[in-house]
Each structure stands twice: as structure tokens, then as C-alpha cells.
Design a protein around this motif. Sequence first.
Motif, PDB file in Angstrom:
ATOM      1  N   ASN A 115      41.265-107.562  58.135  1.00 48.87           N
ATOM      2  CA  ASN A 115      42.075-108.786  58.200  1.00 48.87           C
ATOM      3  C   ASN A 115      41.355-109.983  58.808  1.00 48.87           C
ATOM      4  O   ASN A 115      41.843-111.109  58.695  1.00 48.87           O
ATOM      5  CB  ASN A 115      43.348-108.527  59.014  1.00 48.87           C
ATOM      6  N   GLY A 116      40.209-109.751  59.440  1.00 51.22           N
ATOM      7  CA  GLY A 116      39.574-110.829  60.196  1.00 51.22           C
ATOM      8  C   GLY A 116      38.446-111.558  59.507  1.00 51.22           C
ATOM      9  O   GLY A 116      38.027-112.621  59.954  1.00 51.22           O
ATOM     10  N   ARG A 117      37.934-111.001  58.418  1.00 49.22           N
ATOM     11  CA  ARG A 117      36.790-111.608  57.735  1.00 49.22           C
ATOM     12  C   ARG A 117      37.205-112.814  56.884  1.00 49.22           C
ATOM     13  O   ARG A 117      38.320-112.858  56.377  1.00 49.22           O
ATOM     14  CB  ARG A 117      36.117-110.579  56.814  1.00 49.22           C
ATOM     15  N   THR A 118      36.275-113.734  56.716  1.00 52.42           N
ATOM     16  CA  THR A 118      36.513-114.818  55.759  1.00 52.42           C
ATOM     17  C   THR A 118      35.948-114.440  54.397  1.00 52.42           C
ATOM     18  O   THR A 118      36.396-114.967  53.382  1.00 52.42           O
ATOM     19  CB  THR A 118      35.871-116.130  56.232  1.00 52.42           C
ATOM     20  N   ALA A 119      34.967-113.542  54.373  1.00 56.47           N
ATOM     21  CA  ALA A 119      34.381-113.095  53.109  1.00 56.47           C
ATOM     22  C   ALA A 119      35.147-111.878  52.589  1.00 56.47           C
ATOM     23  O   ALA A 119      35.625-111.057  53.376  1.00 56.47           O
ATOM     24  CB  ALA A 119      32.912-112.737  53.310  1.00 56.47           C
ATOM     25  N   PRO A 120      35.284-111.750  51.284  1.00 53.21           N
ATOM     26  CA  PRO A 120      35.942-110.559  50.734  1.00 53.21           C
ATOM     27  C   PRO A 120      35.111-109.308  50.987  1.00 53.21           C
ATOM     28  O   PRO A 120      33.883-109.376  51.119  1.00 53.21           O
ATOM     29  CB  PRO A 120      36.036-110.870  49.234  1.00 53.21           C
ATOM     30  N   MET A 121      35.784-108.159  51.058  1.00 52.96           N
ATOM     31  CA  MET A 121      35.092-106.897  51.291  1.00 52.96           C
ATOM     32  C   MET A 121      34.744-106.215  49.978  1.00 52.96           C
ATOM     33  O   MET A 121      35.504-106.304  49.006  1.00 52.96           O
ATOM     34  CB  MET A 121      35.962-105.950  52.126  1.00 52.96           C
ATOM     35  N   ASN A 122      33.613-105.503  49.988  1.00 56.68           N
ATOM     36  CA  ASN A 122      33.320-104.664  48.833  1.00 56.68           C
ATOM     37  C   ASN A 122      34.014-103.314  49.023  1.00 56.68           C
ATOM     38  O   ASN A 122      34.635-103.055  50.059  1.00 56.68           O
ATOM     39  CB  ASN A 122      31.806-104.514  48.626  1.00 56.68           C
ATOM     40  N   GLU A 123      33.900-102.431  48.049  1.00 60.14           N
ATOM     41  CA  GLU A 123      34.636-101.166  48.090  1.00 60.14           C
ATOM     42  C   GLU A 123      34.196-100.276  49.239  1.00 60.14           C
ATOM     43  O   GLU A 123      35.020 -99.612  49.887  1.00 60.14           O
ATOM     44  CB  GLU A 123      34.490-100.427  46.756  1.00 60.14           C
ATOM     45  N   ASP A 124      32.897-100.230  49.519  1.00 60.32           N
ATOM     46  CA  ASP A 124      32.394 -99.398  50.622  1.00 60.32           C
ATOM     47  C   ASP A 124      32.925 -99.889  51.962  1.00 60.32           C
ATOM     48  O   ASP A 124      33.330 -99.093  52.817  1.00 60.32           O
ATOM     49  CB  ASP A 124      30.863 -99.393  50.631  1.00 60.32           C
ATOM     50  N   GLN A 125      32.912-101.198  52.160  1.00 60.34           N
ATOM     51  CA  GLN A 125      33.428-101.772  53.408  1.00 60.34           C
ATOM     52  C   GLN A 125      34.919-101.490  53.556  1.00 60.34           C
ATOM     53  O   GLN A 125      35.387-101.106  54.633  1.00 60.34           O
ATOM     54  CB  GLN A 125      33.179-103.282  53.423  1.00 60.34           C
ATOM     55  N   LYS A 126      35.645-101.664  52.462  1.00 61.67           N
ATOM     56  CA  LYS A 126      37.093-101.454  52.496  1.00 61.67           C
ATOM     57  C   LYS A 126      37.430-100.002  52.818  1.00 61.67           C
ATOM     58  O   LYS A 126      38.312 -99.719  53.636  1.00 61.67           O
ATOM     59  CB  LYS A 126      37.696-101.847  51.140  1.00 61.67           C
ATOM     60  N   LEU A 127      36.710 -99.077  52.214  1.00 59.53           N
ATOM     61  CA  LEU A 127      36.956 -97.648  52.432  1.00 59.53           C
ATOM     62  C   LEU A 127      36.742 -97.275  53.891  1.00 59.53           C
ATOM     63  O   LEU A 127      37.546 -96.551  54.487  1.00 59.53           O
ATOM     64  CB  LEU A 127      36.027 -96.826  51.523  1.00 59.53           C
ATOM     65  N   GLU A 128      35.672 -97.776  54.485  1.00 60.96           N
ATOM     66  CA  GLU A 128      35.378 -97.438  55.882  1.00 60.96           C
ATOM     67  C   GLU A 128      36.331 -98.150  56.836  1.00 60.96           C
ATOM     68  O   GLU A 128      36.769 -97.588  57.839  1.00 60.96           O
ATOM     69  CB  GLU A 128      33.929 -97.795  56.211  1.00 60.96           C
ATOM     70  N   ALA A 129      36.671 -99.403  56.529  1.00 63.38           N
ATOM     71  CA  ALA A 129      37.541-100.193  57.409  1.00 63.38           C
ATOM     72  C   ALA A 129      38.949 -99.629  57.481  1.00 63.38           C
ATOM     73  O   ALA A 129      39.643 -99.782  58.494  1.00 63.38           O
ATOM     74  CB  ALA A 129      37.588-101.645  56.928  1.00 63.38           C
ATOM     75  N   GLU A 130      39.391 -98.977  56.422  1.00 59.89           N
ATOM     76  CA  GLU A 130      40.758 -98.454  56.388  1.00 59.89           C
ATOM     77  C   GLU A 130      40.904 -97.104  57.071  1.00 59.89           C
ATOM     78  O   GLU A 130      42.023 -96.621  57.249  1.00 59.89           O
ATOM     79  CB  GLU A 130      41.219 -98.354  54.926  1.00 59.89           C
ATOM     80  N   LYS A 131      39.799 -96.496  57.468  1.00 61.32           N
ATOM     81  CA  LYS A 131      39.865 -95.201  58.147  1.00 61.32           C
ATOM     82  C   LYS A 131      40.475 -95.351  59.536  1.00 61.32           C
ATOM     83  O   LYS A 131      40.283 -96.364  60.210  1.00 61.32           O
ATOM     84  CB  LYS A 131      38.470 -94.589  58.284  1.00 61.32           C
ATOM     85  N   THR A 132      41.219 -94.344  59.972  1.00 56.12           N
ATOM     86  CA  THR A 132      41.690 -94.280  61.365  1.00 56.12           C
ATOM     87  C   THR A 132      40.900 -93.201  62.089  1.00 56.12           C
ATOM     88  O   THR A 132      40.536 -92.178  61.500  1.00 56.12           O
ATOM     89  CB  THR A 132      43.194 -93.965  61.431  1.00 56.12           C
ATOM     90  N   ILE A 133      40.632 -93.450  63.362  1.00 57.67           N
ATOM     91  CA  ILE A 133      39.776 -92.576  64.159  1.00 57.67           C
ATOM     92  C   ILE A 133      40.593 -91.901  65.253  1.00 57.67           C
ATOM     93  O   ILE A 133      41.410 -92.544  65.930  1.00 57.67           O
ATOM     94  CB  ILE A 133      38.617 -93.381  64.792  1.00 57.67           C
ATOM     95  N   VAL A 134      40.358 -90.611  65.430  1.00 54.60           N
ATOM     96  CA  VAL A 134      41.040 -89.871  66.482  1.00 54.60           C
ATOM     97  C   VAL A 134      40.700 -90.482  67.846  1.00 54.60           C
ATOM     98  O   VAL A 134      39.576 -90.944  68.062  1.00 54.60           O
ATOM     99  CB  VAL A 134      40.643 -88.376  66.431  1.00 54.60           C
ATOM    100  N   GLY A 135      41.682 -90.531  68.747  1.00 56.98           N
ATOM    101  CA  GLY A 135      41.460 -91.112  70.068  1.00 56.98           C
ATOM    102  C   GLY A 135      40.529 -90.262  70.920  1.00 56.98           C
ATOM    103  O   GLY A 135      40.901 -89.162  71.340  1.00 56.98           O
ATOM    104  N   GLU A 136      39.330 -90.758  71.162  1.00 56.48           N
ATOM    105  CA  GLU A 136      38.346 -90.021  71.972  1.00 56.48           C
ATOM    106  C   GLU A 136      38.385 -90.562  73.406  1.00 56.48           C
ATOM    107  O   GLU A 136      37.520 -91.336  73.813  1.00 56.48           O
ATOM    108  CB  GLU A 136      36.959 -90.164  71.349  1.00 56.48           C
ATOM    109  N   PHE A 137      39.374 -90.140  74.161  1.00 58.24           N
ATOM    110  CA  PHE A 137      39.569 -90.644  75.515  1.00 58.24           C
ATOM    111  C   PHE A 137      38.683 -89.878  76.504  1.00 58.24           C
ATOM    112  O   PHE A 137      38.414 -88.689  76.323  1.00 58.24           O
ATOM    113  CB  PHE A 137      41.036 -90.540  75.907  1.00 58.24           C
ATOM    114  N   SER A 138      38.229 -90.571  77.530  1.00 62.11           N
ATOM    115  CA  SER A 138      37.283 -89.981  78.472  1.00 62.11           C
ATOM    116  C   SER A 138      37.579 -90.467  79.883  1.00 62.11           C
ATOM    117  O   SER A 138      38.531 -91.217  80.113  1.00 62.11           O
ATOM    118  CB  SER A 138      35.852 -90.381  78.081  1.00 62.11           C
ATOM    119  N   ASP A 139      36.730 -90.046  80.825  1.00 65.72           N
ATOM    120  CA  ASP A 139      36.893 -90.487  82.209  1.00 65.72           C
ATOM    121  C   ASP A 139      35.984 -91.668  82.545  1.00 65.72           C
ATOM    122  O   ASP A 139      35.860 -92.055  83.705  1.00 65.72           O
ATOM    123  CB  ASP A 139      36.647 -89.332  83.187  1.00 65.72           C
ATOM    124  N   VAL A 140      35.342 -92.252  81.524  1.00 66.35           N
ATOM    125  CA  VAL A 140      34.545 -93.471  81.734  1.00 66.35           C
ATOM    126  C   VAL A 140      35.505 -94.617  82.054  1.00 66.35           C
ATOM    127  O   VAL A 140      36.573 -94.728  81.459  1.00 66.35           O
ATOM    128  CB  VAL A 140      33.702 -93.804  80.495  1.00 66.35           C
TER     129      VAL A 140
END
Length: 226
Positions: free
Chosen positions: A89-114
Motif C-alpha cells: 500500500n505504500g509504494r508509488t510504483a506498481p508492483m510486479n508479480e514477484d513483489q506482490k506475492l512476497e508482500a502479501e505473505k504473513t509471517i509467524v510472530g517470532e517473539f523474543s527476549d530482545v
Amino acid sequence: MRSSERAMIAFAIACMGFLYGAIATVPELGSTRVVFQTNYGDIEFGFYPSVAPKTVEHIFKLVRLGGYNTNHFFRVDKGFVAQVADVANGRTAPMNEDQKLEAEKTIVGEFSDVKHVRGILSMGRYSDPDSAQSSFSMLLGDAPHLDGTYAIFGKVTKGDETLRKLEEVPTRREGIFVMPTERISILSTYYYDTKTETCEEDRFVLKRRLAASAVEIEKQRMRCFP
């Protein structure tokens, strides 16, 4: 042993325990460095692959794909965070398919004691702890209330002066967010490996030494075997 001596020993042990705990929660940075070139200056950061491997892999892949190019910091809350917008949602340039595929992924919460302290990189997310995508914050101050509930994956290694410039940008409040009144653009990005850079420097020094040795050998040859 007098009570005062026992108290001093107990205090020393407590301090050692505190220091050990602090050291134990400072992870080692990987050798990769990413640079965001903004209209206010460059910001360089590194990753904590041992702390949040899935998050690091995802963010670094987006960087390699050029996903953060033309994106921006949508939130700058002085003393708290400067937050990068979601790539989708933040880019001014359109995304290609590879960028879109990776950007739409959700990542498991890797919480730590840092700990969340100035310079730390921390993933943005919704109420679902596993909803992080591509938005992340650069801490502008200590935020202990975020510890253990937001995934830390790296830290700023150069560019604190740029972060201080961002903190001086005029802002407005929209709900819970403090947002800049002008666009803080990520014009372009690049990455490099510090190990490779070190090897390049070592090779350069070695070449100079070999060249100097060759000159010295030639001098000796001419003197001894005219």
C-alpha cells in the motif's frame, strides 16, 4: 562475616546477574547490511537471523526484489517509532508479480527476549500475533511495553542522524498514529555483505604488499645479479 560485607557481596552478585542477563539478550548481527536511501538521508541496518529467521528471510527477500523502493515512512512518532508502510500500500510504483506475492505473505510472530530500544527494528502487525507482512518500525526510543509481543529482527547500524532528522519533520495525529505532514520517501535500496567487503579490503592490502615485495625483490636482483 559482618552483615555489611554480606550485603556488599549480595549486591555484587545481583549486579553480575543483571549484566549477564543484559549481555545474554544482545544477539549477534548477521553480515548482511541493507541501506534505505531516503529524501532525508541514508539509513543502514542489519539482521538478527538467530532471533527471527523467518522474518529476516521475508524482509530481505522483499529488499532483494526491490519491494521497498518508492515506499515511505507513514508514521513518525518522536521518541517512539518511525514506521515503514506496508509494501502493498505504500509504494508509488506498481508492483510486479514477484513483489506482490512476497508482500502479501504473513509471517509467524517470532517473539523474543530482545529489548525494544532505540535503533531496533520491530515488525508491525494487527491484533493477530501472526499477521505481520512488510511494515516495520525503527525504534526512536526505548519501548519496554512492546517487549515480547512484537517481533524484533534487526537494528540500525548507521544513519541515526537521519532518524533524528525524521523526528523533526512536522506531524499530525490521526487516531493513535502520529504521521508526517510530508512524504518521507524511500527513494531506493541496496544491500551488501560485510564479509565480502572485508575480503575485498584484505585483497587490496595483499595486492599492495605483493607489489611492494616485487619492487624490493627486483632491487635486490639488480644489486646482486647485475
